[in-house]
Design an enzyme around this catalytic site. Sequence first.
Site, PDB file in Angstrom:
ATOM      1  N   HIS A  75      34.869  33.330  19.666  1.00 26.02           N
ATOM      2  CA  HIS A  75      35.681  34.467  18.957  1.00 26.02           C
ATOM      3  C   HIS A  75      34.960  35.736  18.444  1.00 26.02           C
ATOM      4  O   HIS A  75      35.680  36.728  17.911  1.00 26.02           O
ATOM      5  CB  HIS A  75      36.562  33.787  17.757  1.00 26.02           C
TER       6      HIS A  75
HETATM    7  C1  UD1 Z   1      37.207  36.930  11.175  1.00 32.00           C
HETATM    8  C2  UD1 Z   1      35.889  37.150  10.571  1.00 32.00           C
HETATM    9  C3  UD1 Z   1      34.873  36.306  11.350  1.00 32.00           C
HETATM   10  C4  UD1 Z   1      35.026  34.925  11.077  1.00 32.00           C
HETATM   11  C5  UD1 Z   1      36.329  34.720  11.830  1.00 32.00           C
HETATM   12  C6  UD1 Z   1      36.590  33.123  11.496  1.00 32.00           C
HETATM   13  C7  UD1 Z   1      35.804  39.459   9.877  1.00 32.00           C
HETATM   14  C8  UD1 Z   1      35.128  40.864  10.021  1.00 32.00           C
HETATM   15  N1  UD1 Z   1      35.697  38.740  10.630  1.00 32.00           N
HETATM   16  O1  UD1 Z   1      37.205  37.395  12.582  1.00 32.00           O
HETATM   17  O2  UD1 Z   1      33.691  36.507  10.605  1.00 32.00           O
HETATM   18  O3  UD1 Z   1      34.127  34.373  12.110  1.00 32.00           O
HETATM   19  O4  UD1 Z   1      37.524  35.541  10.973  1.00 32.00           O
HETATM   20  O5  UD1 Z   1      37.648  32.644  12.091  1.00 32.00           O
HETATM   21  O6  UD1 Z   1      36.352  39.352   8.676  1.00 32.00           O
HETATM   22  N2  UD1 Z   1      45.106  36.457  14.353  1.00 32.00           N
HETATM   23  C9  UD1 Z   1      46.002  35.801  14.522  1.00 32.00           C
HETATM   24  N3  UD1 Z   1      46.308  34.821  13.338  1.00 32.00           N
HETATM   25  C10 UD1 Z   1      45.747  34.666  12.382  1.00 32.00           C
HETATM   26  C11 UD1 Z   1      44.372  35.676  12.137  1.00 32.00           C
HETATM   27  C12 UD1 Z   1      44.061  36.264  13.221  1.00 32.00           C
HETATM   28  O7  UD1 Z   1      46.845  35.641  15.469  1.00 32.00           O
HETATM   29  O8  UD1 Z   1      46.100  33.981  11.562  1.00 32.00           O
HETATM   30  C13 UD1 Z   1      44.629  37.324  15.631  1.00 32.00           C
HETATM   31  C14 UD1 Z   1      45.142  38.655  15.353  1.00 32.00           C
HETATM   32  O9  UD1 Z   1      45.433  39.129  16.662  1.00 32.00           O
HETATM   33  C15 UD1 Z   1      44.200  39.457  14.735  1.00 32.00           C
HETATM   34  C16 UD1 Z   1      42.839  38.969  15.561  1.00 32.00           C
HETATM   35  O10 UD1 Z   1      43.057  37.366  15.479  1.00 32.00           O
HETATM   36  O11 UD1 Z   1      43.981  40.831  15.166  1.00 32.00           O
HETATM   37  C17 UD1 Z   1      41.538  39.005  14.590  1.00 32.00           C
HETATM   38  O12 UD1 Z   1      41.722  38.490  13.243  1.00 32.00           O
HETATM   39  P1  UD1 Z   1      40.667  38.928  12.145  1.00 32.00           P
HETATM   40  O13 UD1 Z   1      40.889  38.274  10.842  1.00 32.00           O
HETATM   41  O14 UD1 Z   1      40.807  40.595  12.077  1.00 32.00           O
HETATM   42  O15 UD1 Z   1      39.268  38.669  12.775  1.00 32.00           O
HETATM   43  P2  UD1 Z   1      38.810  37.347  13.284  1.00 32.00           P
HETATM   44  O16 UD1 Z   1      38.414  37.539  14.606  1.00 32.00           O
HETATM   45  O17 UD1 Z   1      39.602  36.088  12.975  1.00 32.00           O
HETATM   46  N1  UDP Z   2      37.328  24.820  13.243  1.00 29.72           N
HETATM   47  C1  UDP Z   2      38.533  24.017  13.222  1.00 29.72           C
HETATM   48  N2  UDP Z   2      39.234  24.096  14.317  1.00 29.72           N
HETATM   49  C2  UDP Z   2      38.951  24.826  15.475  1.00 29.72           C
HETATM   50  C3  UDP Z   2      37.721  25.472  15.511  1.00 29.72           C
HETATM   51  C4  UDP Z   2      36.923  25.759  14.417  1.00 29.72           C
HETATM   52  O1  UDP Z   2      38.932  23.461  12.341  1.00 29.72           O
HETATM   53  O2  UDP Z   2      39.756  24.786  16.342  1.00 29.72           O
HETATM   54  C5  UDP Z   2      36.530  24.739  11.847  1.00 29.72           C
HETATM   55  C6  UDP Z   2      35.134  24.319  12.030  1.00 29.72           C
HETATM   56  O3  UDP Z   2      34.710  22.952  12.109  1.00 29.72           O
HETATM   57  C7  UDP Z   2      34.240  25.131  11.252  1.00 29.72           C
HETATM   58  C8  UDP Z   2      34.935  26.345  11.073  1.00 29.72           C
HETATM   59  O4  UDP Z   2      36.407  26.117  11.489  1.00 29.72           O
HETATM   60  O5  UDP Z   2      34.113  24.125  10.027  1.00 29.72           O
HETATM   61  C9  UDP Z   2      34.559  27.420  11.755  1.00 29.72           C
HETATM   62  O6  UDP Z   2      35.200  28.766  11.871  1.00 29.72           O
HETATM   63  P1  UDP Z   2      35.167  29.841  12.803  1.00 29.72           P
HETATM   64  O7  UDP Z   2      34.284  29.377  13.876  1.00 29.72           O
HETATM   65  O8  UDP Z   2      36.560  30.406  12.863  1.00 29.72           O
HETATM   66  O9  UDP Z   2      34.282  30.994  11.985  1.00 29.72           O
HETATM   67  P2  UDP Z   2      32.766  31.349  11.593  1.00 29.72           P
HETATM   68  O10 UDP Z   2      31.963  30.106  11.099  1.00 29.72           O
HETATM   69  O11 UDP Z   2      32.173  31.834  12.909  1.00 29.72           O
HETATM   70  O12 UDP Z   2      32.854  32.312  10.695  1.00 29.72           O
END
Ligand code: UD1
Ligand code: UDP
Length: 368
Positions: free
Chosen positions: A208
């Site tokens: 992601h």
């Molecule tokens: C964010 C964090 C990243 C982390 C990730 C965990 C930042 C800069 N990035 O990235 O470090 O690894 O969370 O998963 O803070 N969206 C939904 N539903 C949600 C949330 C997001 O549909 O509940 C979609 C939206 O289209 C949004 C996109 O995901 O634009 C990105 O969401 P955003 O929170 O900006 O960043 P992540 O890629 O989730």
């Molecule tokens: N995770 C989850 N369901 C999923 C994918 C990840 O519960 O489908 C959990 C995973 O076990 C870990 C956390 O989400 O604890 C990691 O989150 P993510 O990969 O979104 O973020 P990052 O660690 O890269 O910031």
Amino acid sequence: MLNMKISIILGTRPEIVKFSPIIRECVRLGLDFFILHTGQHYSYNMDKVFFEQLKLPNAKYNLDVGSGSHGQQTGKMLVGIEEVLQKESPDVVLVQGDTNTVLAGTLAAAKLGIKVGHVEAGLRSYDRSMPEEVNRVLADHASDYLFAPTPKSREILLHEGIDENKVFLVGNTVVDALHQNLEIAQSKSQIFDTLGVERYQYMLATAHRQENVDDKKKFSGLICGLQKVQREFKIPLIYPIHPRAKKQLDAFGIDSAGITFVEPLDYLAFLQLEGKARLVLTDSGGVQEETCILGVPCITLRNNTERPETVEVGSNVLVGTDPDRILEASKMSLDHKKNWTNPFGDGKTGEKIVEILERKQDINWSQK
Ligand code: UD1
Ligand code: UDP
């Protein structure tokens, strides 16, 4: 007894998971604390399901900032967090990791003269094109308590000139969360039946990261690599797809035949699947750590990592997004011995952090 008021600021899936041991400890000790949710993640399966499953108290405040550009999202959070902190006057704010929520929470608190504790401090990918790297560097340098997970992260902070009295080597709460939930996951989750897979007869992928999935060439390479791995091993490759990645996969129209996509999974289901996978391919930070702790080989779909301990102990290999490299590394990883040691601590990190806050609560850093 701790008589300070704690504000726990979180906003995304990994923050909920990694804060859960600290929240449980605050509840156990009857401390004065509240949760401020920024609403960065808001879909049920990225947010609420984790509160429910981990039996966490609801957030007292939810700012509902939702998605947006980095500036919009961080700016909205800053305004909302400041208002809450002014109203509540906590003694300390805790943030965890490297998201925009962390940056906004740190900045709002520091400007109000409220102490900041950064959980998972001192991680560095040394790649400033990653939004997370900017967030973690800024958060570390504005924090008063830096909770470093490993000796390496502690060293990094000291080399950057941070006062050693502010740095605490405590391990990573990811271990606590695993220990607290793995058994429950084994007894409660039906995920193998739901997906129709046998233990050790599938592979698991997650990806992601903005720099991977928002770049058509990289994301196409990554997907092509996963397809090659699936064709080579002829077992299902399950990819619970993050909403950002799903949106980009559709927008780019990338062919992804052969990969089993599912919605983002709840924590217990994901832990089960992760623990019994033949191989995990990921660009997630938390997943690199969890596979290392669970003894499952990990292929990281990036060229760098802020979790080098995983590579050093031999659980993780960095391969980037080139399809042939992904395939080659996957073939080699399956033959790996899995007897590495977990570098992320003993699973008591949550307790240690609360205990340190208690011990240090009277210190006024600005007068040091
Ligand atoms: C964010 C964090 C990243 C982390 C990730 C965990 C930042 C800069 N990035 O990235 O470090 O690894 O969370 O998963 O803070 N969206 C939904 N539903 C949600 C949330 C997001 O549909 O509940 C979609 C939206 O289209 C949004 C996109 O995901 O634009 C990105 O969401 P955003 O929170 O900006 O960043 P992540 O890629 O989730
Ligand atoms: N995770 C989850 N369901 C999923 C994918 C990840 O519960 O489908 C959990 C995973 O076990 C870990 C956390 O989400 O604890 C990691 O989150 P993510 O990969 O979104 O973020 P990052 O660690 O890269 O910031």
